[in-house]
Scaffold this motif. Sequence first.
Motif, PDB file in Angstrom:
ATOM      1  N   ILE A   1       1.013  -1.295   0.084  1.00  0.00           N
ATOM      2  CA  ILE A   1      -0.123  -0.016  -0.096  1.00  0.00           C
ATOM      3  C   ILE A   1       0.872   1.199  -0.125  1.00  0.00           C
ATOM      4  O   ILE A   1       1.860   1.506   0.934  1.00  0.00           O
ATOM      5  CB  ILE A   1      -0.925  -0.004   1.321  1.00  0.00           C
ATOM      6  CG1 ILE A   1      -1.667  -1.130   1.224  1.00  0.00           C
ATOM      7  CG2 ILE A   1      -1.899   1.356   1.234  1.00  0.00           C
ATOM      8  CD1 ILE A   1      -2.587  -1.443   2.615  1.00  0.00           C
ATOM      9  N   LEU A   2       0.845   2.053  -0.843  1.00  0.00           N
ATOM     10  CA  LEU A   2       1.448   3.445  -1.111  1.00  0.00           C
ATOM     11  C   LEU A   2       0.848   4.631  -0.512  1.00  0.00           C
ATOM     12  O   LEU A   2      -0.401   4.607  -0.785  1.00  0.00           O
ATOM     13  CB  LEU A   2       1.827   3.457  -2.499  1.00  0.00           C
ATOM     14  CG  LEU A   2       3.197   4.392  -2.641  1.00  0.00           C
ATOM     15  CD1 LEU A   2       4.490   3.726  -2.325  1.00  0.00           C
ATOM     16  CD2 LEU A   2       3.511   5.013  -3.945  1.00  0.00           C
ATOM     17  N   ILE A   3       1.372   5.501   0.510  1.00  0.00           N
ATOM     18  CA  ILE A   3       0.462   6.605   0.937  1.00  0.00           C
ATOM     19  C   ILE A   3       1.108   7.764   0.605  1.00  0.00           C
ATOM     20  O   ILE A   3       2.599   7.623   0.541  1.00  0.00           O
ATOM     21  CB  ILE A   3       0.266   6.339   2.393  1.00  0.00           C
ATOM     22  CG1 ILE A   3       1.661   6.095   3.261  1.00  0.00           C
ATOM     23  CG2 ILE A   3      -0.709   5.141   2.720  1.00  0.00           C
ATOM     24  CD1 ILE A   3       1.544   6.159   4.795  1.00  0.00           C
TER      25      ILE A   3
ATOM     26  N   VAL B   1       1.283  10.119  -9.344  1.00  0.00           N
ATOM     27  CA  VAL B   1       1.980   9.483  -8.325  1.00  0.00           C
ATOM     28  C   VAL B   1       1.113   7.925  -8.120  1.00  0.00           C
ATOM     29  O   VAL B   1       1.624   6.839  -7.954  1.00  0.00           O
ATOM     30  CB  VAL B   1       1.918   9.857  -7.081  1.00  0.00           C
ATOM     31  CG1 VAL B   1       2.247   9.133  -5.747  1.00  0.00           C
ATOM     32  CG2 VAL B   1       2.888  11.167  -6.793  1.00  0.00           C
ATOM     33  N   ALA B   2      -0.421   8.215  -8.308  1.00  0.00           N
ATOM     34  CA  ALA B   2      -1.138   7.167  -8.102  1.00  0.00           C
ATOM     35  C   ALA B   2      -0.909   6.128  -9.278  1.00  0.00           C
ATOM     36  O   ALA B   2      -0.853   4.631  -9.044  1.00  0.00           O
ATOM     37  CB  ALA B   2      -2.396   7.406  -8.023  1.00  0.00           C
ATOM     38  N   VAL B   3      -0.744   6.582 -10.585  1.00  0.00           N
ATOM     39  CA  VAL B   3      -0.762   5.695 -11.584  1.00  0.00           C
ATOM     40  C   VAL B   3       0.672   5.204 -11.398  1.00  0.00           C
ATOM     41  O   VAL B   3       1.293   4.029 -11.622  1.00  0.00           O
ATOM     42  CB  VAL B   3      -0.861   6.549 -12.932  1.00  0.00           C
ATOM     43  CG1 VAL B   3      -0.237   5.703 -14.337  1.00  0.00           C
ATOM     44  CG2 VAL B   3      -2.208   7.102 -12.983  1.00  0.00           C
ATOM     45  N   LYS B   4       1.814   5.914 -11.048  1.00  0.00           N
ATOM     46  CA  LYS B   4       3.228   5.227 -11.135  1.00  0.00           C
ATOM     47  C   LYS B   4       3.188   4.167 -10.107  1.00  0.00           C
ATOM     48  O   LYS B   4       3.829   3.217 -10.200  1.00  0.00           O
ATOM     49  CB  LYS B   4       4.177   6.469 -10.818  1.00  0.00           C
ATOM     50  CG  LYS B   4       5.441   6.102 -10.719  1.00  0.00           C
ATOM     51  CD  LYS B   4       6.395   7.483 -10.411  1.00  0.00           C
ATOM     52  CE  LYS B   4       7.758   6.971 -10.571  1.00  0.00           C
ATOM     53  NZ  LYS B   4       8.819   7.959 -10.348  1.00  0.00           N
TER      54      LYS B   4
ATOM     55  N   ILE C   1      -3.167   5.021  -1.088  1.00  0.00           N
ATOM     56  CA  ILE C   1      -4.182   5.967  -0.065  1.00  0.00           C
ATOM     57  C   ILE C   1      -3.414   7.193  -0.067  1.00  0.00           C
ATOM     58  O   ILE C   1      -2.389   7.402   0.323  1.00  0.00           O
ATOM     59  CB  ILE C   1      -4.233   5.141   1.230  1.00  0.00           C
ATOM     60  CG1 ILE C   1      -4.793   3.696   1.027  1.00  0.00           C
ATOM     61  CG2 ILE C   1      -5.314   6.008   2.182  1.00  0.00           C
ATOM     62  CD1 ILE C   1      -4.814   2.865   2.166  1.00  0.00           C
ATOM     63  N   SER C   2      -4.375   8.302  -0.189  1.00  0.00           N
ATOM     64  CA  SER C   2      -4.099   9.863   0.039  1.00  0.00           C
ATOM     65  C   SER C   2      -4.253   9.942   1.645  1.00  0.00           C
ATOM     66  O   SER C   2      -5.089   9.625   2.161  1.00  0.00           O
ATOM     67  CB  SER C   2      -4.779  10.751  -0.879  1.00  0.00           C
ATOM     68  OG  SER C   2      -4.435  10.504  -2.115  1.00  0.00           O
TER      69      SER C   2
ATOM     70  N   LEU D   1      -7.605   2.024   6.799  1.00  0.00           N
ATOM     71  CA  LEU D   1      -6.561   1.305   6.171  1.00  0.00           C
ATOM     72  C   LEU D   1      -6.759  -0.066   6.777  1.00  0.00           C
ATOM     73  O   LEU D   1      -6.322  -1.223   5.927  1.00  0.00           O
ATOM     74  CB  LEU D   1      -5.214   2.030   6.976  1.00  0.00           C
ATOM     75  CG  LEU D   1      -3.917   1.337   6.791  1.00  0.00           C
ATOM     76  CD1 LEU D   1      -3.583   1.496   5.436  1.00  0.00           C
ATOM     77  CD2 LEU D   1      -2.924   1.823   7.692  1.00  0.00           C
ATOM     78  N   LEU D   2      -7.162  -0.339   7.828  1.00  0.00           N
ATOM     79  CA  LEU D   2      -7.349  -1.916   8.437  1.00  0.00           C
ATOM     80  C   LEU D   2      -8.341  -2.530   7.432  1.00  0.00           C
ATOM     81  O   LEU D   2      -8.064  -3.523   7.175  1.00  0.00           O
ATOM     82  CB  LEU D   2      -7.834  -1.988   9.850  1.00  0.00           C
ATOM     83  CG  LEU D   2      -8.132  -3.173  10.593  1.00  0.00           C
ATOM     84  CD1 LEU D   2      -6.773  -3.944  10.639  1.00  0.00           C
ATOM     85  CD2 LEU D   2      -8.811  -2.904  11.789  1.00  0.00           C
ATOM     86  N   GLU D   3      -9.151  -1.929   6.955  1.00  0.00           N
ATOM     87  CA  GLU D   3     -10.134  -2.506   5.904  1.00  0.00           C
ATOM     88  C   GLU D   3      -9.521  -2.781   4.596  1.00  0.00           C
ATOM     89  O   GLU D   3      -9.741  -3.899   4.128  1.00  0.00           O
ATOM     90  CB  GLU D   3     -11.364  -1.494   5.667  1.00  0.00           C
ATOM     91  CG  GLU D   3     -12.370  -1.328   6.680  1.00  0.00           C
ATOM     92  CD  GLU D   3     -13.557  -0.531   6.308  1.00  0.00           C
ATOM     93  OE1 GLU D   3     -13.843  -0.292   5.174  1.00  0.00           O
ATOM     94  OE2 GLU D   3     -14.206   0.006   7.277  1.00  0.00           O
TER      95      GLU D   3
END
Length: 118
Positions: free
Chosen positions: A78-80, A88-91, A101-102, A110-112
């Motif tokens: 997971i990248l935040i 950034v999301a596409v990369k 996740i922003s 996050l837990l979900e």
Amino acid sequence: MNKKILIVEDDVVFCKLLTRYLTKNNFEVMDAQNGKDALELINLNNFELAILDYRLPDITGIEILEKVKSKNPQAKVILITRYGDQDVAVKAIDSGADAFISKPINPDELLEVIQGFE
């Protein structure tokens, strides 16, 4: 004990908050505040999940993502970032991230996402 999780976040308070929260939810959690320490942890451990900040003081979360995936191709990542632009999301997704996740992050959300991988 559930999954072994790596958190890499340069905001120390936020990093420790996430570490405590996920530990209380029965995960084994290790954390680092920079890329150098994260790479050492990756070399010494086999993580099933990594939560990576995109912008770190020394390297990007994408570089750490590549190391995690090269050691364990089944690992989820997971990248935040607080810089939640589309590039950034596409990369992140193109590089193998399983979720993006922003910030600000709600720990329950996050837990979900983490539980959705199980």
